[in-house]
Scaffold this motif. Structure first.
Motif: not given
Length: 320
Positions: A264-275
Motif C-alpha cells: 500500500g505504500a509508494d517507496p519512490f514517492c516517499q524517497q524522492a519527495g524527501a530529497r
C-alpha cells in the motif's frame, strides 16, 4: 545496419529514411503503437499473417510483398538498410508510429536487441504529461530530454518553444540517431544531441527537464527497459537528483515513469519527495494509472509488490 548508425551526422532531406518518412506523411499514414503483448496477439490472428497496407508494413511490422509498397519505397528501404528478406517476402527493419501530428521511426518488433529504441503506450502517456506541464506557461530558454529514445519528448518541447535550445541526451547511439531523424521529419532545427549518461556530457542549468526513464529490472539490461535499483526505480531517482542539481531558478522537472507499490505504500514517492523537500523544491505527484504491466508481478523480484502504477512527478525550483 541502417544508414543511421552515425548519430553525429544529422540526416538531410535527401536521406532515404527522410524521403521515406515524407512519402508516408504525404500518404496520410497514421499508426498508434500498442504494448508488445497486445501487438503479438493481434499479429497472431490468421488473417494478419502478412501486411495488407502501409500500416501493416511499418506499424504492425508484418511480412509484405514488394508490390504493396511500390518501387520507390522499396528502393528507399533498401538504400537505408532497413529492407529485410523474410522467406519469399520482405519485412521492415524499423517501425513507424504517429503521435501528436508527428511521425516517429523506432525499432522493429520485437524489441529484443540491447540497443532497441522503444515506442509504445508509455510514450503516449509521457506526451500527455508534458502537454499538461507546458500548458502552465513556464518560460523555457533551455531544456533537456533525458533518455530521448526516438525523440518524442525533445520534439514536443522544441515544437512548443521554437526559440529554446533543446537538448536530447541518451546513452544509446541508436536512440540519438532516431531522434535526429525524427526531428528532421518534424522540420525542427532547435534540437541538439549528446551521448550522455544523465547530464554528465552537457553543461549548465535548464529551465525544463523532461524524462521517461525505464522502470524494470531487465536480465538482459536492455537500455530502454532496465531502470536499475531494487525494483527498476534507480534511474528515476538519479534523474530527480540531476534535476535538484541542474534546474535553473524557476525551472521544472517533468518525470513520467512507473513504480512499484508495496504493501500500500509508494517507496519512490516517499524517497524522492524527501530529497525534493530537503532541496526546498515544490512538487506534485499523481498516479495516472493504478495498475500497469501486471505481467511483471509474476517475477520473483516483485514478490512483495501489490501493483505497478504509472505516475507523473512535476517538481519546481523556487525563482529566488
Amino acid at each position: 545496419m541502417t544508414l543511421l548508425h552515425n548519430w553525429q551526422t544529422a540526416p538531410t532531406d535527401d536521406h532515404p529514411l527522410v524521403r521515406l518518412g515524407r512519402l508516408l506523411q504525404n500518404a496520410g499514414y497514421q499508426f498508434t503503437t500498442i504494448s508488445p503483448p497486445s501487438h503479438r496477439r493481434v499479429n497472431a490472428r490468421e488473417h494478419h499473417a502478412t501486411a495488407g497496407d502501409l500500416r501493416g508494413v511499418f506499424g504492425w511490422n508484418r511480412p509484405f510483398e514488394a508490390a504493396l509498397v511500390g518501387t520507390e519505397m522499396l528502393q528507399l528501404m533498401d538504400s537505408a538498410g532497413i529492407l529485410r528478406v523474410d522467406g519469399t517476402l520482405y519485412r521492415s527493419g524499423l517501425r513507424v508510429s504517429t503521435l501528436g501530428g508527428e511521425l516517429y521511426f523506432h525499432s522493429a518488433y520485437p524489441t529484443h536487441d540491447v540497443d532497441s529504441v522503444f515506442f509504445g503506450p508509455d510514450t503516449y502517456r509521457y506526451e500527455q504529461v508534458i502537454d499538461s506541464a507546458l500548458a502552465a506557461g513556464l518560460p523555457v530558454a533551455r531544456a533537456v530530454d533525458i533518455g530521448s529514445g526516438a525523440g518524442p519528448g525533445a520534439i514536443k518541447v522544441a515544437r512548443a518553444h521554437p526559440l529554446a535550445d533543446v537538448w536530447a541526451v541518451d546513452v544509446n547511439p541508436a536512440a540519438l540517431a532516431l531522434t535526429a531523424l525524427n526531428a528532421q521529419l518534424a522540420r525542427l532545427d532547435n534540437i541538439q544531441l549528446a551521448h550522455s549518461d544523465l547530464l554528465t556530457a552537457v553543461a549548465g542549468q535548464f529551465d525544463l527537464i523532461v524524462a521517461n526513464p525505464p522502470f524494470m529490472v531487465d536480465d538482459d539490461q536492455r537500455t530502454y527497459c532496465h531502470g536499475g535499483g531494487a525494483l527498476g526505480e534507480g534511474l528515476s531517482h538519479a534523474i530527480v537528483d540531476s534535476a535538484i542539481e541542474r534546474l535553473a531558478p524557476g525551472g521544472r522537472l517533468v518525470l513520467y515513469t512507473c513504480v512499484a507499490i508495496i504493501d500500500g505504500a509508494d517507496p519512490f514517492c516517499q524517497q524522492a519527495g524527501a530529497r525534493l523537500d530537503a532541496a526546498g523544491m515544490q512538487w506534485q505527484y499523481r498516479e495516472l494509472d493504478p495498475d500497469v504491466f501486471g505481467g511483471e508481478l509474476g517475477d520473483d523480484i516483485h514478490r512483495n509488490t501489490d501493483r505497478i502504477a504509472a505516475i507523473a512527478l512535476v517538481a519546481t525550483r523556487s525563482k529566488f
